[in-house]
Write a protein that holds these residues in place. Structure first.
Motif, PDB file in Angstrom:
ATOM      1  N   CYS A  47      -5.622  -6.472  -1.629  1.00 43.40           N
ATOM      2  CA  CYS A  47      -5.605  -7.911  -1.258  1.00 43.40           C
ATOM      3  C   CYS A  47      -5.012  -8.287   0.175  1.00 43.40           C
ATOM      4  O   CYS A  47      -4.939  -9.306   0.316  1.00 43.40           O
ATOM      5  CB  CYS A  47      -4.760  -8.567  -2.271  1.00 43.40           C
ATOM      6  SG  CYS A  47      -5.535  -8.774  -3.846  1.00 43.40           S
ATOM      7  N   GLY A  48      -4.489  -7.171   0.907  1.00 43.36           N
ATOM      8  CA  GLY A  48      -4.283  -7.361   2.268  1.00 43.36           C
ATOM      9  C   GLY A  48      -2.571  -7.254   2.287  1.00 43.36           C
ATOM     10  O   GLY A  48      -2.148  -7.654   3.383  1.00 43.36           O
ATOM     11  N   TYR A  49      -2.064  -6.871   1.380  1.00 41.65           N
ATOM     12  CA  TYR A  49      -0.496  -6.972   1.247  1.00 41.65           C
ATOM     13  C   TYR A  49       0.025  -5.571   1.594  1.00 41.65           C
ATOM     14  O   TYR A  49       0.726  -5.134   0.977  1.00 41.65           O
ATOM     15  CB  TYR A  49       0.036  -7.528   0.209  1.00 41.65           C
ATOM     16  CG  TYR A  49      -0.257  -8.962  -0.036  1.00 41.65           C
ATOM     17  CD1 TYR A  49       0.757  -9.890   0.441  1.00 41.65           C
ATOM     18  CD2 TYR A  49      -1.475  -9.452  -0.570  1.00 41.65           C
ATOM     19  CE1 TYR A  49       0.453 -11.243   0.370  1.00 41.65           C
ATOM     20  CE2 TYR A  49      -1.497 -10.906  -0.546  1.00 41.65           C
ATOM     21  CZ  TYR A  49      -0.712 -11.730  -0.124  1.00 41.65           C
ATOM     22  OH  TYR A  49      -0.763 -13.093  -0.192  1.00 41.65           O
ATOM     23  N   TYR A  50      -0.266  -5.163   3.026  1.00 45.91           N
ATOM     24  CA  TYR A  50       0.378  -3.837   3.580  1.00 45.91           C
ATOM     25  C   TYR A  50       0.285  -3.866   5.001  1.00 45.91           C
ATOM     26  O   TYR A  50      -0.277  -4.834   5.633  1.00 45.91           O
ATOM     27  CB  TYR A  50      -0.624  -2.539   3.010  1.00 45.91           C
ATOM     28  CG  TYR A  50      -1.890  -2.516   3.564  1.00 45.91           C
ATOM     29  CD1 TYR A  50      -2.095  -1.610   4.646  1.00 45.91           C
ATOM     30  CD2 TYR A  50      -3.193  -3.417   2.884  1.00 45.91           C
ATOM     31  CE1 TYR A  50      -3.489  -1.464   5.273  1.00 45.91           C
ATOM     32  CE2 TYR A  50      -4.183  -3.187   3.732  1.00 45.91           C
ATOM     33  CZ  TYR A  50      -4.538  -2.168   4.775  1.00 45.91           C
ATOM     34  OH  TYR A  50      -5.725  -2.340   5.235  1.00 45.91           O
ATOM     35  N   THR A  51       1.105  -2.832   5.528  1.00 44.42           N
ATOM     36  CA  THR A  51       0.998  -2.738   7.118  1.00 44.42           C
ATOM     37  C   THR A  51       0.906  -1.262   7.227  1.00 44.42           C
ATOM     38  O   THR A  51       1.149  -0.528   6.340  1.00 44.42           O
ATOM     39  CB  THR A  51       2.667  -3.247   7.314  1.00 44.42           C
ATOM     40  OG1 THR A  51       3.510  -2.725   6.782  1.00 44.42           O
ATOM     41  CG2 THR A  51       2.758  -4.888   7.296  1.00 44.42           C
ATOM     42  N   VAL A  52       0.438  -1.108   8.669  1.00 40.47           N
ATOM     43  CA  VAL A  52       0.417   0.341   8.977  1.00 40.47           C
ATOM     44  C   VAL A  52       1.385   0.702  10.043  1.00 40.47           C
ATOM     45  O   VAL A  52       1.666  -0.155  10.989  1.00 40.47           O
ATOM     46  CB  VAL A  52      -1.022   0.686   9.608  1.00 40.47           C
ATOM     47  CG1 VAL A  52      -0.939   2.065  10.038  1.00 40.47           C
ATOM     48  CG2 VAL A  52      -1.922   0.243   8.557  1.00 40.47           C
ATOM     49  N   THR A  53       2.460   1.538   9.500  1.00 43.52           N
ATOM     50  CA  THR A  53       3.290   2.104  10.645  1.00 43.52           C
ATOM     51  C   THR A  53       2.997   2.610  11.751  1.00 43.52           C
ATOM     52  O   THR A  53       1.770   3.028  11.924  1.00 43.52           O
ATOM     53  CB  THR A  53       4.414   2.897   9.953  1.00 43.52           C
ATOM     54  OG1 THR A  53       3.635   4.111   9.715  1.00 43.52           O
ATOM     55  CG2 THR A  53       5.012   2.330   8.673  1.00 43.52           C
ATOM     56  N   LYS A  54       3.760   2.842  12.882  1.00 43.24           N
ATOM     57  CA  LYS A  54       3.418   3.502  13.975  1.00 43.24           C
ATOM     58  C   LYS A  54       2.991   4.924  13.843  1.00 43.24           C
ATOM     59  O   LYS A  54       2.214   5.421  14.733  1.00 43.24           O
ATOM     60  CB  LYS A  54       4.562   3.539  14.925  1.00 43.24           C
ATOM     61  CG  LYS A  54       5.169   2.352  15.545  1.00 43.24           C
ATOM     62  CD  LYS A  54       6.169   2.396  16.236  1.00 43.24           C
ATOM     63  CE  LYS A  54       7.039   1.051  16.803  1.00 43.24           C
ATOM     64  NZ  LYS A  54       8.119   1.269  17.432  1.00 43.24           N
ATOM     65  N   ASN A  55       3.165   5.536  12.794  1.00 44.46           N
ATOM     66  CA  ASN A  55       3.063   6.785  12.387  1.00 44.46           C
ATOM     67  C   ASN A  55       1.619   6.838  11.563  1.00 44.46           C
ATOM     68  O   ASN A  55       1.283   7.783  11.018  1.00 44.46           O
ATOM     69  CB  ASN A  55       4.160   7.521  11.454  1.00 44.46           C
ATOM     70  CG  ASN A  55       5.301   7.950  12.323  1.00 44.46           C
ATOM     71  OD1 ASN A  55       5.118   7.750  13.551  1.00 44.46           O
ATOM     72  ND2 ASN A  55       6.375   7.983  11.792  1.00 44.46           N
ATOM     73  N   GLY A  56       0.980   5.715  11.303  1.00 43.75           N
ATOM     74  CA  GLY A  56      -0.177   5.657  10.752  1.00 43.75           C
ATOM     75  C   GLY A  56      -0.021   5.699   9.064  1.00 43.75           C
ATOM     76  O   GLY A  56      -1.019   5.934   8.352  1.00 43.75           O
TER      77      GLY A  56
END
Length: 137
Positions: free
Chosen positions: A34-43
């Protein structure tokens, strides 16, 4: 390194519809899809469960917070109970005076009963009549 586009999380009816479609998935997978995530600098993908659950609560129209007070601050709610203070005074808090829209200078008549104290607000017109009587007496 290519910049990833920002994923917009689903809200409202769209969110509820998608969650029903993903009925057999885990709650983490539902949040992610549903789009409730983020991607960190490390992927690494990190699921934001708190935002997801809050969005679900909002989409369902459930009101968890009490209505904010007039000044926007929190604080205790009125319990409609007071205690006599150590100096013998009874203090009526601002929660009650705000609820009645009382202003500084508003006056009350005090009536004592066997086990009660009654306060009756004096109308401004009545106060003027009292002052006239006092002035002529």
């Amino acid at each position: 390194m290519p910049k990833l586009k920002k994923i917009e999380p689903l809200l409202g009816e769209e969110l509820l519809k998608k969650v029903k479609e993903l009925e057999s998935e885990s709650k983490e997978d539902k949040a992610k899809k549903c789009g409730y995530y983020t991607v960190t600098k490390n992927g690494i993908e990190r699921v934001n469960m708190m935002k997801f659950l809050n969005a679900l609560i909002d989409a369902e129209g459930i009101q968890l917070d009490s209505t904010p007070s007039a000044n926007g601050r929190g604080g205790r709610s009125a319990s409609y109970r007071i205690s006599v203070q150590s100096n013998g005074n009874l203090l009526i808090g601002s929660a009650y005076t705000k609820q009645m829209n009382l202003k500084p200078g508003d006056e009350f008549l005090i009536t004592l009963g066997k086990k009660h104290i009654r306060l009756k607000q004096v109308d401004p017109e009545d106060r003027e009549d009292d002052e006239d009587i006092d002035a002529t007496a």
